[in-house]
Design a protein around this motif. Sequence first.
Motif, PDB file in Angstrom:
ATOM      1  N   ALA A  35       0.728  -1.195   0.007  1.00  0.00           N
ATOM      2  CA  ALA A  35      -0.197  -0.036   0.133  1.00  0.00           C
ATOM      3  C   ALA A  35       0.832   1.181  -0.028  1.00  0.00           C
ATOM      4  O   ALA A  35       0.530   2.009  -0.731  1.00  0.00           O
ATOM      5  CB  ALA A  35      -0.850   0.129   1.381  1.00  0.00           C
ATOM      6  N   ARG A  36       1.902   1.396   0.810  1.00  0.00           N
ATOM      7  CA  ARG A  36       2.843   2.424   1.046  1.00  0.00           C
ATOM      8  C   ARG A  36       3.425   2.466  -0.604  1.00  0.00           C
ATOM      9  O   ARG A  36       3.580   3.920  -0.987  1.00  0.00           O
ATOM     10  CB  ARG A  36       3.788   2.319   1.679  1.00  0.00           C
ATOM     11  N   MET A  37       3.884   1.403  -1.190  1.00  0.00           N
ATOM     12  CA  MET A  37       4.823   1.708  -2.540  1.00  0.00           C
ATOM     13  C   MET A  37       3.685   2.186  -3.418  1.00  0.00           C
ATOM     14  O   MET A  37       4.224   2.985  -4.363  1.00  0.00           O
ATOM     15  CB  MET A  37       5.197   0.224  -3.004  1.00  0.00           C
ATOM     16  N   LYS A  38       2.345   2.192  -3.458  1.00  0.00           N
ATOM     17  CA  LYS A  38       1.486   2.540  -4.334  1.00  0.00           C
ATOM     18  C   LYS A  38       1.225   4.059  -4.272  1.00  0.00           C
ATOM     19  O   LYS A  38       0.378   4.722  -4.979  1.00  0.00           O
ATOM     20  CB  LYS A  38       0.112   1.619  -4.269  1.00  0.00           C
ATOM     21  N   LEU A  39       1.769   4.653  -3.265  1.00  0.00           N
ATOM     22  CA  LEU A  39       1.564   6.044  -3.069  1.00  0.00           C
ATOM     23  C   LEU A  39       2.795   6.745  -3.281  1.00  0.00           C
ATOM     24  O   LEU A  39       3.036   8.030  -3.416  1.00  0.00           O
ATOM     25  CB  LEU A  39       1.373   6.249  -1.543  1.00  0.00           C
ATOM     26  N   ARG A  40       3.980   6.052  -3.399  1.00  0.00           N
ATOM     27  CA  ARG A  40       5.189   6.678  -4.083  1.00  0.00           C
ATOM     28  C   ARG A  40       5.305   6.985  -5.392  1.00  0.00           C
ATOM     29  O   ARG A  40       4.779   6.396  -6.465  1.00  0.00           O
ATOM     30  CB  ARG A  40       6.261   5.722  -3.633  1.00  0.00           C
ATOM     31  N   PRO A  41       5.826   8.189  -5.852  1.00  0.00           N
ATOM     32  CA  PRO A  41       5.862   8.463  -7.310  1.00  0.00           C
ATOM     33  C   PRO A  41       6.737   7.870  -8.136  1.00  0.00           C
ATOM     34  O   PRO A  41       7.856   7.450  -7.619  1.00  0.00           O
ATOM     35  CB  PRO A  41       6.225  10.162  -7.012  1.00  0.00           C
ATOM     36  N   SER A  42       6.244   7.566  -9.518  1.00  0.00           N
ATOM     37  CA  SER A  42       7.152   7.042 -10.346  1.00  0.00           C
ATOM     38  C   SER A  42       6.810   7.686 -11.823  1.00  0.00           C
ATOM     39  O   SER A  42       7.475   7.372 -12.710  1.00  0.00           O
ATOM     40  CB  SER A  42       6.977   5.517 -10.247  1.00  0.00           C
TER      41      SER A  42
END
Length: 380
Positions: free
Chosen positions: A296-303
């Motif tokens: 869930a946290r990774m899905k909030l990080r920008p790419s």
Amino acid sequence: MAGLTIASRSEAQSLLLRVISASARVKAYVVTHDERESGMRGLLNFGHTIGHAIEAVLSPQVLHGECVAVGCVLEAEVARRMGHLGDVSVARLARCLRAYGLPTAMDDAIIRGLVGEERLRELRPQRLMDVMSVDKKTVGSQKRLVVLKRLGETLEMKPTNIDDSLILEVVSEGVRVNAVADVTQQAVTVVPPGSKSISNRALQLAALGRGTCRIRNLLHSDDTQVMLAALQAMGACSVAWEDDGATLVVTGNGGQLQRPDAELYLGNAGTAARFLSTTVNLIDARDGSSVLTGNARMKLRPSGPLVDALRANGCGIEYLEREGSLPLRVQHTGRGFPGGHIQLAASISSQYVSSILLCAPYAQEPVRLELVGGKVISQL
């Protein structure tokens, strides 16, 4: 039925039977010599204190053995933070458990698949501590764990008293480090662990190259573990370990990648996500797709800046949920990584730059990477 008799037993069945028989003999000896569980018998509960706490929250969906597997890794991490066990030993233990299809972290993809994100959030650190307070090895309010000195040897011939603060630190997602006043004039030598970003760069270079590389002082962390697992899932390399696990031997396949059988789950490993966003485009397939995802946290990080640059370059990448973040679906059309002139914002992380440059040798055209729009923030 095959295996019931010696004549019908396969070599694998015979080996399994010997292991089970030996384990039963060890258990019988220990129980006989420590009926009150005051010493040696407690050693058989390595991983169980934290494992039982996880099981109390997630059963029956997550099995006892799966919870204890995670408990073993976390209790080994306690020993590491106490200064008794090395990074390599913790990593070896995790790899061994993972090789048998067992989870090695509380947010492991295996556990997430069994219980889902919402249930996983019930693994609050304080709740785990409350369950551990009634563990059979706890004496009064004193929690006790089996502390490893090395793989195959314990610090004591009984569970060791452990401060609550250390256990809480290990079962928490993160910790806050506060500065303290200078309390000593004595010289202190600090040996930091290897760099996460450099370790993952080394892994990708070794995997995409052709031939064998030996990597020492590699950081053993969730980020490097998911990076290595993803590279292997794509057939980028084969790996082995030397020097009792201190040296990683990577044999690269020269950039020949294949479509993985399942989603590439990267947890919260931002470095791995950035590097692999470009790497997946090298997969040699004319149809189908591959998915990069995380917790869930990774899905909030920008790419977004990297993905948008790759899309502008002709890579078939789509956002599956939130615009600008994982999960990503990469379509395979046989064109690979087009290359040529690529523009990136100068103000973004150097990991976006590395992601493209690490794959540049396998681009269809020579890569000319231009950093635009301001001063470069990541410099030597």
